[in-house]
Design a protein around this motif. Sequence first.
Motif, short mmCIF file in Angstrom:
data_model
loop_
_atom_site.label_atom_id
_atom_site.label_comp_id
_atom_site.label_asym_id
_atom_site.label_seq_id
_atom_site.Cartn_x
_atom_site.Cartn_y
_atom_site.Cartn_z
N ASP A 1 40.53 38.57 55.62
CA ASP A 1 39.53 39.54 55.15
C ASP A 1 38.37 38.75 54.38
O ASP A 1 37.43 38.89 54.12
CB ASP A 1 40.15 40.81 54.42
N ARG A 2 39.05 38.06 53.24
CA ARG A 2 38.25 37.41 52.24
C ARG A 2 37.16 36.20 53.05
O ARG A 2 36.02 36.27 52.77
CB ARG A 2 38.95 36.39 51.08
N LEU B 1 29.47 34.17 70.07
CA LEU B 1 30.32 33.44 69.44
C LEU B 1 30.88 32.31 70.40
O LEU B 1 31.14 32.60 71.59
CB LEU B 1 31.63 34.53 69.25
N VAL B 2 30.62 31.29 69.83
CA VAL B 2 31.17 29.92 70.94
C VAL B 2 31.93 29.27 69.88
O VAL B 2 31.47 28.37 69.12
CB VAL B 2 30.04 29.10 71.18
N VAL B 3 33.08 29.51 69.47
CA VAL B 3 33.78 29.01 68.29
C VAL B 3 35.24 28.62 68.55
O VAL B 3 35.81 29.44 69.41
CB VAL B 3 33.93 30.24 67.06
N ILE C 1 38.58 33.93 64.92
CA ILE C 1 39.14 35.17 64.59
C ILE C 1 38.25 35.79 63.40
O ILE C 1 38.00 36.82 63.10
CB ILE C 1 40.64 35.38 64.29
N VAL C 2 38.29 34.78 62.73
CA VAL C 2 37.30 35.01 61.14
C VAL C 2 35.80 35.26 61.66
O VAL C 2 35.16 36.26 61.03
CB VAL C 2 37.39 33.83 60.05
#
Length: 133
Positions: free
Chosen positions: A32-33, A55-57, A64-65
């Motif tokens: 969350d943070r 998103l290409v991570v 997920i973040v």
Amino acid sequence: MSAPATASADNVVQLPQRAPIANGHLADADLDRWANRLARLLLAMGATAGERVALVVEPRIEAIVAEAAVRKIGAIPVAEHAPTPRFGITIREHRPALTDAVDWLVLDDRGTLRHYLVSSDAPLSGADLRAAS
């Protein structure tokens, strides 16, 4: 460390508190943070609710973040192959192969990291989202 939110807003994803990171697992509070910080970077770039964000991570924790951050601002996470969005999140390794038509936030770029580390990890407020729109 940020103080817990006392009132929930309709745009804030409240996650239950769990133990800290252990054995490679990300605690919900940390997710969350971290997502709050990344969401603020997206808002500063000009991303808004309803917008598609590519998103290409990798690795998985960063992915997920990134997805959580996109959802926090009310945007829609999409694959790189979707019709060209204005914004995207990636890492340096993938950036050379990606289109320049997208404004890419490169997670492991020194400038991105500098901004990320000084961003607030407090829950996003309605004012945060309105200021960006």
